[in-house]
Enzyme design. Structure first.
Site, PDB file in Angstrom:
ATOM      1  N   SER A 212      -0.848   3.902  -4.399  1.00 21.67           N
ATOM      2  CA  SER A 212      -0.856   2.439  -4.433  1.00 21.67           C
ATOM      3  C   SER A 212       0.573   1.890  -4.321  1.00 21.67           C
ATOM      4  CB  SER A 212      -1.560   1.972  -5.710  1.00 21.67           C
ATOM      5  OG  SER A 212      -1.840   0.599  -5.668  1.00 21.67           O
ATOM      6  N   ASP A 347     -11.764  -1.178  -0.013  1.00 21.12           N
ATOM      7  CA  ASP A 347     -10.767  -1.420  -1.050  1.00 21.12           C
ATOM      8  C   ASP A 347     -10.673  -2.923  -1.293  1.00 21.12           C
ATOM      9  OD1 ASP A 347      -8.456  -1.792  -2.585  1.00 21.12           O
ATOM     10  OD2 ASP A 347      -7.385  -0.144  -1.623  1.00 21.12           O
ATOM     11  N   HIS A 378     -10.430   1.117  -4.386  1.00 18.76           N
ATOM     12  CA  HIS A 378      -8.988   1.263  -4.586  1.00 18.76           C
ATOM     13  C   HIS A 378      -8.731   2.407  -5.547  1.00 18.76           C
ATOM     14  CE1 HIS A 378      -4.811  -0.081  -4.418  1.00 18.76           C
ATOM     15  NE2 HIS A 378      -4.744   0.176  -5.709  1.00 18.76           N
TER      16      HIS A 378
END
Length: 428
Positions: A212, A347, A378
């Site tokens: 991320s 996501d 995600h």
């Protein structure tokens, strides 16, 4: 009176049928909502991979079956990007192991203290080489997160030493030694960790992994300076948004409940920043004052927090400058080592428009493979049969598989490496 009695009996038999029809309609409506919300009618499929046809890409795709076969999430809920994301956010992973590591402290030039945790491999790597994974976790995360522990344990068992950065200010009960925290794209702490690993293990080769926000940091770090890629075998970036400026614009939209996620993340960041309020207000070199803290208390979005607090850690004059200078989109094209970019179509945090960036990179650069899954949310990517997810995720497997394939390519295919380098130079 008799007529009224006759009328009641003439309509009475139809009433149960009407009620039954209403019940069936209600059940059908509920089932429809469930099917739509859980995305149950969405088919499973292998990841969509974008790449140039090179010797390396052929070898990688042949050596990584996880990249080419169907990703099958848990049947009842795994096709919902929201539930995948929520389970990751709440639990990280299930049946999380507890790898044993050593915490390292690195004093920085500005007075900050970077920390990372070092985990030794539990077996030799299949190439017999010394290989270290340098790992940068997601926003406000550290080595104690469940998803990090699961991945580290799996990597150790496959012969990798792991070094996990603890984002500055993210560890609970660890005081700051300078008036700043981690930011979206500051690479100082990650660079300090990499430098420490290189000095401590001069023979080691590096596999760079970013989750991320960590994906933005590692790609920016490698692209900032060519020397940062020395000794790096490959890089894997997972679920990042590539451009902070464009990402924040989409965070204000309601589709995919993105604005709600924005509020939740902002609340998390606000609590983290406020836990260090004393440090920010007491240190003479601090750029944060009581007015900024008061404004922070009313912030409801990441954009407001970034403008009030985060950009000031590095003296950015405006929010736009902060996002532009801290995004990897301006550096990632300078990464020349093999690069795997992973995103998911469902996501809820990464808008689909941002996926044009990795797609274009993979089309233009011979070292880049872009893998886009149908499901996964995600950072979820849970696997399982019907209801319960497996402890190991699709993500854990594909990162180690890809890393193994690159390690063996570099180990056993010197002639192919020469050809690959020639291909890259020709493309440049």
């Amino acid at each position: 009176m008799a007529l009224s009695h006759i009328e009641v009996h003439s309509y009475g038999p139809d009433l149960p049928a009407v009620f039954d029809g209403m019940k069936l309609a209600a059940v059908a409506a509920v089932l429809y909502v469930i099917v739509r919300c859980l995305n149950l009618n969405s088919p499973t499929a292998p990841p969509q991979t974008t790449y140039q046809d090179t010797l390396l890409s052929r070898y990688v795709l042949k050596s990584c079956p996880t990249l080419t076969r169907e990703y099958i999430p848990p049947l009842l809920w795994g096709k919902s990007g929201h539930l995948q994301t929520a389970l990751y956010g709440k639990m990280g992973r299930v049946n999380t192991p507890t790898p044993c590591g050593v915490r390292k402290f690195i004093p920085m030039q500005d007075g900050a203290t970077a920390t990372f945790d070092l985990f030794e491999p539990v077996k030799s790597h299949s190439t017999e080489d010394d290989i270290t994974m340098v790992i940068c976790p997601g926003i406000g995360n550290h080595s104690e997160q469940n998803y990090v522990r699961t991945f580290v344990d799996y990597s150790q068992r496959n012969g990798y030493r792991c070094a996990v950065l603890n984002h500055l200010g993210a560890l609970p009960n660890v005081e700051l030694t300078s008036p700043r925290m981690f930011t979206y794209g500051c690479t100082w702490e990650f660079g300090a960790m990499v430098g420490h690993i290189r000095r401590s293990f001069p023979q080691t080769q590096l596999v760079v992994v970013g989750f991320s926000l960590g994906g933005n940091i590692v790609c920016k770090f490698l692209g900032e300076n060519q020397s940062n890629q020395d000794g790096v075998l490959c890089c894997i970036s997972i679920c990042q948004g590539y451009s902070a400026l464009r990402a924040q614009e989409t965070f204000l939209q309601w589709d995919q409940c993105r604005r709600l996620y924005n509020f939740v993340l902002a609340d998390k960041m606000k609590k983290l920043i406020l836990s260090h309020r004393r440090s920010f207000l007491s240190m003479a070199s601090s750029r944060i004052d009581a007015t900024d803290v008061n404004r922070l208390l009313t912030a409801t979005s990441l954009l407001q927090i970034d403008d009030t607090i985060m950009r000031k850690f590095h003296s950015h004059s405006s929010l736009r400058e902060y996002y532009e200078k801290e995004s990897c989109v301006h550096y990632i094209h300078k990464v020349h080592v093999p690069l795997l970019l992973i995103n998911s179509m469902d996501d809820p945090l990464v808008h689909h428009s941002l996926l044009a960036i990795p797609h274009t990179l993979a089309e233009k650069l011979p070292n880049v493979i872009f893998a886009l899954t149908q499901h996964g949310g995600h950072m979820g990517f849970f696997e399982g049969a019907v209801l319960f997810p497996e402890p190991l995720s699709w993500l854990d497997k594909v990162i180690v598989e890809y890393s193994d394939s690159i390690c063996h390519w570099r180990k056993n295919s010197c002639s192919n490496r020469t050809i690959l380098d020639a291909d890259w130079k020709e493309d440049w």
